[in-house]
Structure formats: structure tokens, C-alpha cells
Enzyme design. Sequence first.
Site, PDB file in Angstrom:
ATOM      1  N   SER A 160       0.805  -1.239   0.055  1.00  0.00           N
ATOM      2  CA  SER A 160       0.097  -0.007   0.071  1.00  0.00           C
ATOM      3  C   SER A 160       0.853   1.216  -0.038  1.00  0.00           C
ATOM      4  CB  SER A 160      -0.903   0.063   1.159  1.00  0.00           C
ATOM      5  OG  SER A 160      -1.302   1.493   1.479  1.00  0.00           O
ATOM      6  N   PRO A 161       0.764   2.218  -0.884  1.00  0.00           N
ATOM      7  CA  PRO A 161       1.313   3.495  -0.875  1.00  0.00           C
ATOM      8  C   PRO A 161       1.027   4.073   0.251  1.00  0.00           C
ATOM      9  CG  PRO A 161      -0.515   3.673  -2.520  1.00  0.00           C
ATOM     10  CD  PRO A 161      -0.420   2.076  -2.068  1.00  0.00           C
TER      11      PRO A 161
END
Length: 199
Positions: free
Chosen positions: A12-13
Site C-alpha cells: 500500500s502506498p
Amino acid sequence: MAHIDYFFTAISPYCYLAGQRLEEIAARHGATIAYKPLDMMALFARTGGVALADRPECRRAYRLQELRRQAAKRGLPITLKPAHFPTNPAPAAYAIIAAQAAGGGDTGALVHGLLRACWAEERDVAEDAVIRDCLTAAGFDPGLADRGLLAGAETYAANLEEATARGVFGAPFYITDRDERFWGQDRLEDLDLHLAGRL
């Protein structure tokens, strides 16, 4: 002693943009952290989330702007369209689970190292060599990448069930021992204030 359950995925960024602020907050308040990687696509399917590829173009475009701004705000390098995203996050998750169980290293540094590998270094966190490098850098035995795969898979699945039961619907997601829930790296300040008794 306060406790935080941290639900996340290794690709996940927004988890990447959290940096190690969670660990700093926990240290400030004497809180413990349980790292609970999970299958975000499976969670989305259960909680109404939409996979990135299925979102309208306007939402995808806004996401790129927001990632750029948030990375600049936090002083974190980021590649907005990394070469190995999406990739299978399960191997990295299994390593995190094994490392947390084994101890002897810095789990927070491992999690951030894997996220940085994806979002700043364009490395594939599904690859054994990348996982081993991140384990070593965080002070763990790189052989953990090969051990406890069955236990890792079982815990990974259990984390999804627990997340669904406890109202988690995205990542990063933080739940305190008093069931206060915080979604998103942009809510870490609120978590900090809550643990300080100010929210």
C-alpha cells in the site's frame, strides 16, 4: 500499557507514506504494536472497497496527485507508478509474520523497508531476494523467508477474518485496545492525540 493493532498490506502506498510514525507514536506513549498484514483485495471484496484498476479515471488521477503531495509533505521519495505494483504481497506478509514471531529484529523497520522497496526502490517485494535483504536490514535472520510458511499463511488468513470482524475496511488501519479506530496515514496525528488523552 496501551496497545495498537496495525492492519496493513505490504504494497500500500499509504502504508509507505506512514513511514515509521506509528512506531514513534507507540514509543512516546509506551504502547505495544501487533503487526497484522492481510489480503487487501479480499478485504475490499467484503467491505465495499474498489480495486484500483476498477476505479473511475478521475479517482485514479486524484490518487496520483495526492500520493505526490503526501510524499513531498513527509520528505519521502516515491515512484508513482512503480515497476512492481501491483504484486503478490503474501510472501512479504509471511516474512513479517515470521519475523514478528521470532523476534530479535525491528518489525517496524522491516515493514517500512518492504514498503520502501516497492514505492521508492522499484523492487518486487514478492521476490525472495528482496524479502531477504529487508529482513537482514531490519536485524532479522534472512532464513525466516523460508521458514514458517504454513503458519504465515494461516495467520495471514486469520488476520483477514479478524479485520473483517473488527470493522477494518482499508489500510493502513489502526485499532487501540479500547477499540478506537483510525483509518489512513493522515490519521496518525489523531491516534497520537488519542493516546495522549486529548481526543
